[in-house]
Each structure stands twice: as C-alpha cells, then as structure tokens.
Design a protein around this motif. Structure first.
Motif, PDB file in Angstrom:
ATOM      1  N   ASP A   1     -20.580  38.418  -4.341  1.00  0.00           N
ATOM      2  CA  ASP A   1     -20.488  38.259  -2.898  1.00  0.00           C
ATOM      3  C   ASP A   1     -21.598  39.049  -2.220  1.00  0.00           C
ATOM      4  O   ASP A   1     -21.965  40.128  -2.665  1.00  0.00           O
ATOM      5  CB  ASP A   1     -19.160  38.810  -2.376  1.00  0.00           C
ATOM      6  CG  ASP A   1     -17.959  37.976  -2.769  1.00  0.00           C
ATOM      7  OD1 ASP A   1     -18.129  36.966  -3.470  1.00  0.00           O
ATOM      8  OD2 ASP A   1     -16.848  38.340  -2.370  1.00  0.00           O
ATOM      9  N   GLU A  69     -10.271  35.587   7.053  1.00  0.00           N
ATOM     10  CA  GLU A  69     -11.060  34.688   6.223  1.00  0.00           C
ATOM     11  C   GLU A  69     -11.428  33.444   7.018  1.00  0.00           C
ATOM     12  O   GLU A  69     -10.625  32.953   7.807  1.00  0.00           O
ATOM     13  CB  GLU A  69     -10.228  34.294   4.999  1.00  0.00           C
ATOM     14  CG  GLU A  69     -10.869  33.295   4.081  1.00  0.00           C
ATOM     15  CD  GLU A  69      -9.926  32.888   2.955  1.00  0.00           C
ATOM     16  OE1 GLU A  69     -10.298  33.086   1.806  1.00  0.00           O
ATOM     17  OE2 GLU A  69      -8.826  32.357   3.246  1.00  0.00           O
ATOM     18  N   ARG A  70     -12.650  32.969   6.791  1.00  0.00           N
ATOM     19  CA  ARG A  70     -13.076  31.702   7.370  1.00  0.00           C
ATOM     20  C   ARG A  70     -14.053  31.044   6.413  1.00  0.00           C
ATOM     21  O   ARG A  70     -14.572  31.690   5.499  1.00  0.00           O
ATOM     22  CB  ARG A  70     -13.691  31.894   8.752  1.00  0.00           C
ATOM     23  CG  ARG A  70     -15.063  32.529   8.744  1.00  0.00           C
ATOM     24  CD  ARG A  70     -15.710  32.575  10.114  1.00  0.00           C
ATOM     25  NE  ARG A  70     -16.064  31.271  10.573  1.00  0.00           N
ATOM     26  CZ  ARG A  70     -17.308  30.792  10.618  1.00  0.00           C
ATOM     27  NH1 ARG A  70     -18.319  31.543  10.239  1.00  0.00           N
ATOM     28  NH2 ARG A  70     -17.555  29.592  11.041  1.00  0.00           N
ATOM     29  N   PHE A  71     -14.305  29.765   6.632  1.00  0.00           N
ATOM     30  CA  PHE A  71     -15.229  29.013   5.790  1.00  0.00           C
ATOM     31  C   PHE A  71     -16.288  28.349   6.653  1.00  0.00           C
ATOM     32  O   PHE A  71     -16.019  27.940   7.779  1.00  0.00           O
ATOM     33  CB  PHE A  71     -14.483  27.949   4.980  1.00  0.00           C
ATOM     34  CG  PHE A  71     -13.581  28.538   3.936  1.00  0.00           C
ATOM     35  CD1 PHE A  71     -14.037  28.749   2.644  1.00  0.00           C
ATOM     36  CD2 PHE A  71     -12.284  28.904   4.249  1.00  0.00           C
ATOM     37  CE1 PHE A  71     -13.211  29.314   1.689  1.00  0.00           C
ATOM     38  CE2 PHE A  71     -11.447  29.465   3.301  1.00  0.00           C
ATOM     39  CZ  PHE A  71     -11.918  29.669   2.018  1.00  0.00           C
ATOM     40  N   TRP A  73     -19.732  25.556   6.102  1.00  0.00           N
ATOM     41  CA  TRP A  73     -20.308  24.655   5.098  1.00  0.00           C
ATOM     42  C   TRP A  73     -21.548  23.956   5.640  1.00  0.00           C
ATOM     43  O   TRP A  73     -21.758  23.852   6.842  1.00  0.00           O
ATOM     44  CB  TRP A  73     -19.281  23.632   4.639  1.00  0.00           C
ATOM     45  CG  TRP A  73     -18.883  22.643   5.709  1.00  0.00           C
ATOM     46  CD1 TRP A  73     -17.946  22.843   6.683  1.00  0.00           C
ATOM     47  CD2 TRP A  73     -19.411  21.340   5.916  1.00  0.00           C
ATOM     48  NE1 TRP A  73     -17.870  21.737   7.492  1.00  0.00           N
ATOM     49  CE2 TRP A  73     -18.755  20.789   7.038  1.00  0.00           C
ATOM     50  CE3 TRP A  73     -20.374  20.581   5.273  1.00  0.00           C
ATOM     51  CZ2 TRP A  73     -19.032  19.522   7.522  1.00  0.00           C
ATOM     52  CZ3 TRP A  73     -20.652  19.301   5.754  1.00  0.00           C
ATOM     53  CH2 TRP A  73     -19.974  18.781   6.864  1.00  0.00           C
ATOM     54  N   VAL A 109     -20.717  25.876   0.464  1.00  0.00           N
ATOM     55  CA  VAL A 109     -19.590  26.414   1.226  1.00  0.00           C
ATOM     56  C   VAL A 109     -19.634  27.932   1.150  1.00  0.00           C
ATOM     57  O   VAL A 109     -19.772  28.509   0.070  1.00  0.00           O
ATOM     58  CB  VAL A 109     -18.241  25.898   0.672  1.00  0.00           C
ATOM     59  CG1 VAL A 109     -17.076  26.511   1.429  1.00  0.00           C
ATOM     60  CG2 VAL A 109     -18.182  24.376   0.745  1.00  0.00           C
ATOM     61  N   GLU A 110     -19.533  28.561   2.316  1.00  0.00           N
ATOM     62  CA  GLU A 110     -19.458  30.016   2.384  1.00  0.00           C
ATOM     63  C   GLU A 110     -18.023  30.427   2.689  1.00  0.00           C
ATOM     64  O   GLU A 110     -17.455  29.975   3.675  1.00  0.00           O
ATOM     65  CB  GLU A 110     -20.360  30.558   3.505  1.00  0.00           C
ATOM     66  CG  GLU A 110     -21.820  30.331   3.300  1.00  0.00           C
ATOM     67  CD  GLU A 110     -22.644  30.884   4.455  1.00  0.00           C
ATOM     68  OE1 GLU A 110     -22.067  31.391   5.437  1.00  0.00           O
ATOM     69  OE2 GLU A 110     -23.876  30.797   4.367  1.00  0.00           O
ATOM     70  N   ARG A 111     -17.452  31.257   1.841  1.00  0.00           N
ATOM     71  CA  ARG A 111     -16.165  31.894   2.135  1.00  0.00           C
ATOM     72  C   ARG A 111     -16.506  33.258   2.711  1.00  0.00           C
ATOM     73  O   ARG A 111     -17.122  34.090   2.050  1.00  0.00           O
ATOM     74  CB  ARG A 111     -15.325  32.061   0.877  1.00  0.00           C
ATOM     75  CG  ARG A 111     -14.024  32.799   1.134  1.00  0.00           C
ATOM     76  CD  ARG A 111     -13.287  33.086  -0.186  1.00  0.00           C
ATOM     77  NE  ARG A 111     -12.081  33.825   0.045  1.00  0.00           N
ATOM     78  CZ  ARG A 111     -11.955  35.147  -0.104  1.00  0.00           C
ATOM     79  NH1 ARG A 111     -12.990  35.868  -0.500  1.00  0.00           N
ATOM     80  NH2 ARG A 111     -10.807  35.738   0.120  1.00  0.00           N
ATOM     81  N   GLN A 112     -16.136  33.471   3.961  1.00  0.00           N
ATOM     82  CA  GLN A 112     -16.477  34.706   4.651  1.00  0.00           C
ATOM     83  C   GLN A 112     -15.198  35.499   4.915  1.00  0.00           C
ATOM     84  O   GLN A 112     -14.185  34.926   5.314  1.00  0.00           O
ATOM     85  CB  GLN A 112     -17.167  34.388   5.978  1.00  0.00           C
ATOM     86  CG  GLN A 112     -18.419  33.553   5.795  1.00  0.00           C
ATOM     87  CD  GLN A 112     -18.999  33.059   7.103  1.00  0.00           C
ATOM     88  OE1 GLN A 112     -18.381  33.136   8.151  1.00  0.00           O
ATOM     89  NE2 GLN A 112     -20.215  32.541   7.036  1.00  0.00           N
ATOM     90  N   THR A 113     -15.255  36.808   4.671  1.00  0.00           N
ATOM     91  CA  THR A 113     -14.112  37.663   4.962  1.00  0.00           C
ATOM     92  C   THR A 113     -14.543  38.824   5.847  1.00  0.00           C
ATOM     93  O   THR A 113     -15.694  39.255   5.816  1.00  0.00           O
ATOM     94  CB  THR A 113     -13.447  38.231   3.687  1.00  0.00           C
ATOM     95  OG1 THR A 113     -14.357  39.125   3.046  1.00  0.00           O
ATOM     96  CG2 THR A 113     -13.014  37.128   2.738  1.00  0.00           C
ATOM     97  N   ARG A 128     -19.210  34.722   0.161  1.00  0.00           N
ATOM     98  CA  ARG A 128     -19.312  34.175  -1.201  1.00  0.00           C
ATOM     99  C   ARG A 128     -19.763  32.733  -1.080  1.00  0.00           C
ATOM    100  O   ARG A 128     -19.133  31.929  -0.394  1.00  0.00           O
ATOM    101  CB  ARG A 128     -17.973  34.235  -1.925  1.00  0.00           C
ATOM    102  CG  ARG A 128     -18.035  33.541  -3.298  1.00  0.00           C
ATOM    103  CD  ARG A 128     -16.767  33.711  -4.065  1.00  0.00           C
ATOM    104  NE  ARG A 128     -16.703  35.116  -4.473  1.00  0.00           N
ATOM    105  CZ  ARG A 128     -15.655  35.669  -5.043  1.00  0.00           C
ATOM    106  NH1 ARG A 128     -14.570  34.961  -5.257  1.00  0.00           N
ATOM    107  NH2 ARG A 128     -15.679  36.938  -5.399  1.00  0.00           N
TER     108      ARG A 128
END
Length: 179
Positions: A1, A69-71, A73, A109-113, A128
């Motif tokens: 990440d 958390e959000r995504f 793309w 796709v970005e997984r953002q926290t 990530r």
C-alpha cells in the motif's frame, strides 16, 4: 500500500508531511510533500472548495480506531502501477487497435483508507492499487451494462481529468466485443 501521513498545521490545514508512494495515479510525491489538501487535490475537477472542505471535516471527525474506506477507479492501457503522469497512457491508447481493445484495457481500482493515530492525531491515508483485465469486469451482460452506465455517467470534466476521451474508442470497442 501507498501510505501518506497528514498533520494538521497551526492554521488548521491538513498537510502531507510524510509518505511512501509506489503507485501514484497522476502525481509525484516531490511535488506534493508539505502541501495542504487544497493543493493536493487542486488538479481534481470539483475538488475546491467543496470537496476539500468535506475532507477536512472528515479528517477532523475520524476517531482513532475508526477506518474509513472508499474506492476510486479508472481504465488504463496496460498493467503499469507507477503512473505519475498521463502522457505515456495517452500515447499507448493512440497506438492501440480497437480489434484487441478488450484485452488491451485494464481496470485500475484504488482502495483508499483513512484512519487517525491516537497520540499524534495525524491522519494516515493508504492507497492499495489493484489492476485487473477489463475483460474480467465485463463477464456478463449485467456487468457490461453497469460498466457502460458508470462510464457514460461520469462528469465530462472528471472524464477529461482521467484521460478517458483518449480511451473512448477503445472502451466502446471493448464493450461491443464483450457482449
């Protein structure tokens, strides 16, 4: 990440103070380190002042122990994770033939926290990146319809920021061949 640490300064602005960045999407750490949220999100259409104000409130409100958390793309030609600029993608897209578009395009796709450290109060923002073949996202008619709706439904200004006009013919060809 990827990991970004933001600290609230004396003026109440959240600033990027430290980071480990391996897979940026259209930015470079050296250009952003020490900058406040408004500058970090400056290139993003619609980011200022509304989005930046919402992010500030979210950073202020998140409590240690919470993880938000959000995504996010986009579509890209090829599997590169390190993408600090759009220019190489635009050239690749221009050179691609529509006949092989379904196999040439990839879903990024970005997984953002977002979380807050208990002692310092610093905000930790992680990203990530997952890159998968667009073909996998278009596995059946329902997925094709959902993707088409998402692609067509984006604000044109945001689409331009993501360089989507350069991929338009390829995405249309991929959607047609996926059915």
């Amino acid at each position: 990440d990827d990991l970004c640490v933001l600290i609230k300064d004396g003026e109440g602005l959240w600033r990027l103070e430290a980071a480990s960045l391996c897979a940026p999407t259209f930015w470079r750490l050296g250009e952003k380190l020490g900058e406040p949220l408004g500058v970090l999100h400056g290139p993003v259409p619609g980011a200022n002042p509304g989005m930046v104000s919402r992010i500030h409130r979210m950073f202020d409100a998140v409590q240690p122990g919470q993880v938000l958390e959000r995504f996010n793309w986009t579509v890209q030609p090829g599997t590169a994770r390190y993408t600090p600029e759009q220019a190489p993608f635009k050239k690749i897209a221009a050179d691609l033939q529509t006949a092989g578009a379904l196999d040439a395009l990839w879903l990024r796709v970005e997984r953002q926290t977002i979380s807050k450290l208990p002692v310092s109060g610093a905000v930790v923002f992680t990203i990530r990146v997952a890159i998968d073949p667009l073909r996998a996202a278009l596995a059946d008619a329902a997925h094709v319809d959902a993707f088409r709706a998402a692609w067509d439904g984006i604000d044109p200004v945001l689409a331009a920021y993501k360089a989507w006009p350069h991929y338009q013919r390829l995405v249309r060809a991929a959607l047609a061949s996926a059915i």
